[in-house]
Write a protein that holds these residues in place. Sequence first.
Motif, PDB file in Angstrom:
ATOM      1  N   ASP A 137       0.841  -1.205   0.000  1.00  0.00           N
ATOM      2  CA  ASP A 137       0.000   0.000   0.000  1.00  0.00           C
ATOM      3  C   ASP A 137       0.874   1.253   0.000  1.00  0.00           C
ATOM      4  O   ASP A 137       0.767   2.120   0.860  1.00  0.00           O
ATOM      5  CB  ASP A 137      -0.941   0.003   1.206  1.00  0.00           C
ATOM      6  N   SER A 138       1.753   1.319  -0.998  1.00  0.00           N
ATOM      7  CA  SER A 138       2.724   2.414  -1.050  1.00  0.00           C
ATOM      8  C   SER A 138       2.094   3.759  -1.383  1.00  0.00           C
ATOM      9  O   SER A 138       2.699   4.800  -1.131  1.00  0.00           O
ATOM     10  CB  SER A 138       3.813   2.095  -2.084  1.00  0.00           C
ATOM     11  N   ASN A 139       0.891   3.767  -1.947  1.00  0.00           N
ATOM     12  CA  ASN A 139       0.234   5.023  -2.322  1.00  0.00           C
ATOM     13  C   ASN A 139      -0.807   5.468  -1.305  1.00  0.00           C
ATOM     14  O   ASN A 139      -1.680   6.265  -1.632  1.00  0.00           O
ATOM     15  CB  ASN A 139      -0.426   4.874  -3.695  1.00  0.00           C
ATOM     16  N   SER A 140      -0.730   4.947  -0.082  1.00  0.00           N
ATOM     17  CA  SER A 140      -1.734   5.296   0.923  1.00  0.00           C
ATOM     18  C   SER A 140      -1.635   6.739   1.382  1.00  0.00           C
ATOM     19  O   SER A 140      -2.588   7.272   1.951  1.00  0.00           O
ATOM     20  CB  SER A 140      -1.605   4.364   2.134  1.00  0.00           C
ATOM     21  N   HIS A 141      -0.485   7.389   1.146  1.00  0.00           N
ATOM     22  CA  HIS A 141      -0.303   8.766   1.623  1.00  0.00           C
ATOM     23  C   HIS A 141      -0.838   9.797   0.635  1.00  0.00           C
ATOM     24  O   HIS A 141      -0.844  10.988   0.946  1.00  0.00           O
ATOM     25  CB  HIS A 141       1.181   9.034   1.877  1.00  0.00           C
TER      26      HIS A 141
END
Length: 869
Positions: free
Chosen positions: A651-655
């Motif tokens: 979930d690297s794009n959660s930010h």
Amino acid sequence: MSNLKLGVEVISARLKPRDDYGGVNAFVELRFDDQKVKSSTKIDDSSPVWNEKFFFNISETEDLSNLFLEAYVYNKTSSITKSCLGKIRILGTAFLPYSEAVGWPYPLEKEKWSMFSFAAASGGELALKVFVTDNPSPKVPNLIPPTPKKIPSKTRHRVHNIPKTEKSKSSPREDQKPSQQQPSEPQRPQPPPAMESSRFQEPRLGPPVPTTMGFNPNPPDYSIKQTNPVLGGGRRARPSAHDLVEPMEFLFIKIVKARDLPRMDPTGSLDPYIEVKLGNFNAVNKSSLRSKVYHSPRLWYLRVNVIEAQDLVIVPDRFPNPYVKIKLGNQVVRTKPSHSLNPRWNEEFTLVAAEPFEDLIVSIKDRVAVNREESLGEVHIPFGSISRRIDDNRTVPDQWFSLKSENQRRVRFATTRLHLNVCLEGGYHVLDESTYYSSDFRPSMKELLSHKQPSIGVLELGILRIEGLNLSQEAGKKETVDAYCVAKYGTKWVRTRTITNCFNPRFNEQYTWEVYEPATVITIGVFDNNQITYGGNGSNKGDGKIGKIRVRISTLESGRIYTNSYPLLVLRPSGVKKMGELHLAIRFSCSSYIQMLVQYWKPLLPKMHYARPLKVVQQEILRQHAVNLVAARLSRAEPPLRKEVVEYISDSNSHFWSMRKSRANLFRLSSVFSCLLGTGEWFQDICRWKKPLASTAIHVVYFVLVCSPEMILPVMCFCLFMVAVWNYRLRPRQPPHMDTRISFADSIHPEELNEEFDTFPYSSQDPGVVKMRYERLRSIASRAQTVVGDIAGQGERVHALLSWRDPRATSMFMVLCFVSSVVLYVVPFKVFVLLTGLYIMRHPRFRGKTPPGLVNFFRRLPAKTDCML
């Protein structure tokens, strides 16, 4: 009185009854502007369907935005008793004309907060169609007469019945005979009106669009379902290491080698493989189809402190502008430029390093022009010479490094040297996942892994099968699915074999992990293997995302086998979509129950995270570097675990920011404080004596607690204990799963989804769309700015009490404080507290209609708002 009517069509409901009530005998009660109607009762049905229409009078059209519609869902437990299963409230600003209205399922909320229900979330949905019309049917079924009240002469008389003819505003409404229901007319499905769950109403671009246009009486089921698979061959099967999967029969064929194959042609296009056919089944011995266990590389934080440099050699008659460039793999950082031949920086950087290590490259650059640089020297530092430390108590010595220059054109009488402090931090845990659902918190140093944190149990996962698969968005022209699963926990990744050309694949593979921390999460994702179709064509098409689930270890009971089917949900630009159901068998076996309970009281992260904490922004940047390192290493394995798979599981794009996530987080925040708001409303009812018996009881309890203050804390702790005991019967029976209602994924405007899936940092949309989003963001930020300013103003008023900014106010406050000190010294503290409480809870006949004097005094205190430009 206007001719407009408010029409409400009660369509259906999906209810989650309490366990102590047994079956559900549901009916709906609608309330609008002192008018009440109720639907018929559906006996023993948790998914009732009514399709009944009701109409209400709208007294004044101008006042419609200040009104609201309430719908209560009751369970008829007996002939005279009922229990509320939930309610919804729709503000008048969300009412639409009949041609634009559409049925929509609204989530049910609690009827009213109570001390025994704050830990139990309400469940279920009620589907309504709300519209405003001027041509309703004349019949209103199941009218409920209102409770007679004494109405003041100035108040308009209101009765729930609909009048036959319109009269003047001063005349009371008359009863009329019920009439037949209005037949449904064919209409184009339109988005439903937005439902406001709180008193705060947010601006919106338009009505939200559901995943399927129009209302479906049988909406998609996104809940977890319990299954009963035959695991391990049944009860009579012998114990084995694969007791969490179903028995399967295999035809084993071992392919050893081949001989006398044709030679590779000049283009090098020969790529032989074996294909086995048995009936309608065929198999290919490609490596991308088999299962595999991977291990993430061990990650370290590398701390580099650039102190100074000496003896830089620069072209004469030119102003020096040197800076230091540090490179580790794909990570590059730079210091600020200096203006000296012996520059001093004192800047610290943190990088992520992975075993096996690459050399650290440090160079000094001189900025000659705007886009032109000159190298003044470079040094390669092997990691074998870098010091390592476990905690902050050890001091790492500084080192001088001599720099070498490849194109040395000038005679050098001294060697350029660089002063650095470099060390590998082994006391940190390098985060490659979000801390909210991380699967590991252990430090990098091996010496800390085995001695201080032993294993507390074993996690076993059985991946059984997938049912009802749909084509992924990345499938392109594929007509089938080549599915495989990937599970990650800690540093261990597992990948099942790929089942080709199947919409209901069966895996029946079991894997095991050691558990060191109960507050960790295992992530299982399902993907579509596009390398089988597109891999041989030179295409770089990534594997399709079908869905993922997360299971928190602390929510699992020790020794219990959880067999459930989890919905695979994917959010697309068109909305949320269910891609299938993943059947799993999960078991957590605790080896030491006492050790697990002790683990709850230990720090979650290693000691270095608290001794020398990293900044939030820096930690997020390092997490992105860690994910890239793990993806780069795992993509080199055979079969490779592709980068998009690692990024999706981690979930690297959660930010990334999105309007949907912001609204969802605001809803979560309001839900957290809903119990406090409910307590405030309950206390206001006590102070207003709406229920004299309850107000009298609270006065008695308050008097007892004031007279015996030593009982306050014991009573509070005992009440919390009883609340936990009461809510034990309402505890969740299954692990939690991704909730589309909490995520605001089931009712979202397509423009917001388009913005969420837009590229970053450079948008692919038209400039007009980007400008509209910018203006919307400014509008939201202006409201947040106003709220922050109001909070700051209240704090400044508190400071103004003693700052003499308003001399008269400060003087009066001084006198009040002096008099209060004398009174509090003379009057016993118990008496003061008792009188203060009785004054606050006094009867309404002893209250004024204006705010008290202390509030008026505080509002007149100056703030610094008038000093701002």
